[in-house]
Design a protein around this motif. Structure first.
Motif, short mmCIF file in Angstrom:
data_model
loop_
_atom_site.label_atom_id
_atom_site.label_comp_id
_atom_site.label_asym_id
_atom_site.label_seq_id
_atom_site.Cartn_x
_atom_site.Cartn_y
_atom_site.Cartn_z
N THR A 85 16.20 -10.38 5.79
CA THR A 85 17.03 -11.50 6.05
C THR A 85 17.39 -11.44 7.69
OG1 THR A 85 19.11 -10.40 5.57
CG2 THR A 85 18.02 -12.08 3.87
N ILE A 86 17.66 -12.84 8.25
CA ILE A 86 18.31 -12.53 9.70
C ILE A 86 19.75 -12.79 9.70
CG2 ILE A 86 16.10 -13.12 10.94
CD1 ILE A 86 17.37 -15.99 11.00
N HIS A 87 20.51 -12.27 10.44
CA HIS A 87 22.07 -12.42 10.41
C HIS A 87 22.26 -14.03 10.36
CE1 HIS A 87 25.89 -11.96 11.86
NE2 HIS A 87 26.20 -11.05 11.43
N GLU A 88 23.29 -14.23 9.83
CA GLU A 88 23.74 -15.60 9.55
C GLU A 88 23.91 -16.54 11.00
OE1 GLU A 88 27.47 -18.19 7.43
OE2 GLU A 88 27.35 -15.90 7.31
N LYS A 89 24.45 -15.61 11.92
CA LYS A 89 24.67 -16.42 13.43
C LYS A 89 23.39 -16.83 13.82
CE LYS A 89 24.56 -11.93 15.70
NZ LYS A 89 25.26 -11.18 16.82
N TYR A 90 22.17 -16.16 13.50
CA TYR A 90 20.96 -16.67 13.78
C TYR A 90 20.16 -18.05 13.29
CZ TYR A 90 21.18 -12.46 16.32
OH TYR A 90 21.39 -11.24 17.29
N ILE A 91 20.69 -18.26 12.05
CA ILE A 91 20.06 -19.40 11.06
C ILE A 91 20.05 -20.91 11.94
CG2 ILE A 91 20.47 -20.75 9.08
CD1 ILE A 91 21.28 -18.26 7.76
N GLU A 92 21.31 -20.96 12.84
CA GLU A 92 21.07 -22.36 13.53
C GLU A 92 20.20 -22.42 14.46
OE1 GLU A 92 24.12 -24.89 16.43
OE2 GLU A 92 24.99 -22.96 15.18
N GLN A 93 20.19 -21.27 15.26
CA GLN A 93 18.89 -21.09 16.24
C GLN A 93 17.42 -21.26 15.61
OE1 GLN A 93 19.07 -17.70 19.12
NE2 GLN A 93 21.32 -17.26 18.49
N LEU A 94 17.13 -20.53 14.43
CA LEU A 94 16.15 -20.99 13.73
C LEU A 94 15.88 -22.16 13.68
CD1 LEU A 94 13.56 -19.50 12.34
CD2 LEU A 94 15.36 -19.59 10.16
N ASN A 95 16.77 -23.11 12.93
CA ASN A 95 16.64 -24.42 12.55
C ASN A 95 16.21 -25.39 13.83
OD1 ASN A 95 17.40 -25.44 9.45
ND2 ASN A 95 18.16 -23.62 10.07
N PHE A 115 9.69 -17.54 7.22
CA PHE A 115 11.21 -17.64 7.63
C PHE A 115 11.70 -19.00 6.85
CE2 PHE A 115 10.11 -15.33 11.16
CZ PHE A 115 10.96 -14.44 11.46
N SER A 116 12.68 -18.88 6.18
CA SER A 116 13.29 -19.99 5.39
C SER A 116 14.44 -20.67 6.28
CB SER A 116 13.85 -19.55 3.97
OG SER A 116 14.86 -20.51 3.58
N TYR A 117 14.43 -21.90 6.40
CA TYR A 117 15.48 -22.61 7.32
C TYR A 117 16.87 -22.80 6.50
CZ TYR A 117 11.82 -23.98 10.74
OH TYR A 117 11.10 -24.13 11.75
N LYS A 118 16.65 -22.61 5.20
CA LYS A 118 17.86 -22.81 4.39
C LYS A 118 18.83 -21.73 4.63
CE LYS A 118 15.17 -25.16 0.75
NZ LYS A 118 14.55 -25.37 -0.68
N ASP A 119 18.32 -20.33 4.44
CA ASP A 119 19.24 -19.21 4.40
C ASP A 119 18.80 -18.13 5.35
OD1 ASP A 119 17.04 -18.32 2.76
OD2 ASP A 119 18.32 -18.09 1.06
N GLY A 120 17.78 -18.21 6.02
CA GLY A 120 17.30 -17.28 6.98
C GLY A 120 16.77 -16.16 6.20
N THR A 121 16.17 -16.24 4.96
CA THR A 121 15.46 -15.28 4.44
C THR A 121 13.96 -15.11 5.08
OG1 THR A 121 16.55 -15.58 2.18
CG2 THR A 121 14.36 -14.30 2.14
#
Length: 437
Positions: free
Chosen positions: A169-179, A148-154
């Protein structure tokens, strides 16, 4: 006349009562007989251990976080489970094959800074894991790594073995949770430690811990599963299996099955053609193997799926509570192996030893093992090895069983070389290097 009528009435009543009592007694006896007969003909097979879901057996055993050029890794079961549970909440876009744009899996992984890397001990069919991650789409490929890329959710699903790469990719709204998962690296009591990478070839990138490590070594009491219980668990109709005691093993046979239990090595070998599905794709073989073990007594210790080979052999390996793999390279009693042929599970190899109280060994102590740098230098200097054939190097446990059936888990280094595991451990040297076996 009246007296005679009363006497006749009483007599009729007594006769009727006796008939009723006889009827009740007879039906009760018949009922008991039927119950006994039915219980013997439909007797459930012996349950030796737990039944498990696919998600409990097909799991990653390593997680790495690549942050600002530093590799942080862990084998903590708690951390791995927490991360997988978080990834189940994400929504994933369509997948596409991007293999042609990747110049070697190892090169690709080296370039992926600011990312979360999840490694599995064996090749996993996507069709199995999509249900675990709640991915609502189908695809036919195998993988052993998710990145999982922390930058863009790829998100990348990679296979070091087949050198294939699929991207989503994961939806943009989940990128913050991923980070937010990066915060675990910097926690006060973090389960992460730092690693360095080594690339023996373009397929495999190996992570090794920095510095020497202190690792617990353990001794456990075990109990041996009685042969009669193994028979009742493995045969679908145990009543017709005939017993024979030989010098080194006990044997049970029926019209098509053979159960052999070796006394000294604790190896259990079971030949019995059986199958669950006519469709034998790789995901069916793994699913069916797990279900077959569920049906044949269950899981008596904690195992993870660690791979399959071209002969359609499925292997599950024992893992300790701290997340380290357990090896016994001589007899392989730390593994469960299932061999499939013509849509049938032809042979099961396992053990009859159950480790008691895995969370509370009766004896344990700390031992310092060689550093990753020392291990790598040792392997590179060995003239018998071609380092380009290295696939993995890990700290694991060497499992030994003594005459009292006490299991000792000795920490040591293992390496995977040309699809086979070897140890760097020699008797009496602990986890340090002392000759190549």
């Amino acid at each position: 006349m009246k007296y005679e009528s009363v006497k006749s009435g009483i007599l009729v009543f007594l006769v009727a009562l006796s008939v009723l009592l006889y009827y009740l007694l007879w039906t009760d006896q018949v009922g008991e007989f039927d119950a006994i007969g039915n219980s013997s003909s439909t007797m459930a097979q012996e349950e030796l251990g737990d039944k498990k879901e696919v998600s409990e057996v097909v799991k990653p055993d390593e997680i790495y976080q690549h942050i600002d050029g530093i590799h942080y890794g862990t084998i903590s079961k708690v951390e791995i489970d927490a991360i997988i549970n978080k990834l189940k909440e994400f929504e994933y876009a369509d997948f596409r094959n991007v293999t042609s744009s990747v110049d070697g899996i190892a090169n690709f992984l080296e370039e992926q800074d600011n990312s979360l890397e999840i490694r599995f001990p064996g090749q996993v069919p996507f069709r199995i894991y999509k249900d675990i991650l709640n991915i609502d789409q189908d695809n036919s490929f195998d993988f052993d790594t998710i990145l999982f890329s922390y930058k863009d959710g790829t998100v990348y699903f990679l296979s070091k073995e087949t050198e294939k790469v699929y991207e989503t990719t994961i939806h943009e709204k989940y990128i913050e949770q991923l980070n937010k998962l990066k915060e675990n690296v910097y926690a006060e009591k973090t389960v992460y430690s730092t690693y360095f990478s080594y690339k023996p070839n373009n397929q495999y990138l190996i992570y090794l811990p920095n510095g020497k490590k202190e690792v617990n070594k353990y001794k456990y009491f075990t109990r041996q599963i009685e042969s009669i219980r193994m028979k009742r668990a493995l045969f679908t109709d145990p009543s017709i299996a005939q017993k024979e005691i030989l010098t080194n093993w006990e044997e049970y046979t029926d019209d098509s099955g053979l159960l052999r239990i070796y006394k000294d090595t604790h190896i259990v070998s079971f030949f019995k053609p059986s199958g669950i599905s006519n469709e034998m794709t790789q995901n069916h073989i793994i699913n069916n193997s797990i279900e077959l073990i569920n049906q044949r007594g269950g899981w008596i210790n904690d195992y993870l799926y660690v791979g399959r080979d071209e002969d359609r052999k499925i292997t599950f390996r024992l893992y300790n509570t701290n997340g380290m793999p357990v090896f016994n390279l001589k007899t392989e009693i730390s593994d469960i192996r299932l061999y499939w042929e013509n849509n049938k599970a032809k042979r099961l190899l396992t053990s009859n030893l159950v480790i008691i109280n895995t969370t509370t060994p009766f004896d344990f102590s700390k031992e310092t093992v060689s550093s990753g740098e020392e291990v790598l230098q040792y392997l590179q200097s060995n003239k018998k090895l071609k380092t380009e054939k290295l696939q993995n190097i890990v700290i694991g446990y060497d499992m030994q069983v003594d005459s009292q059936n006490i299991v000792s888990l000795q920490p040591t280094w293992f390496y995977q070389y040309d699809h086979k595991w070897y140890t760097l451990y020699s008797e009496g040297t602990g986890g340090n290097l002392d000759g190549l076996e």
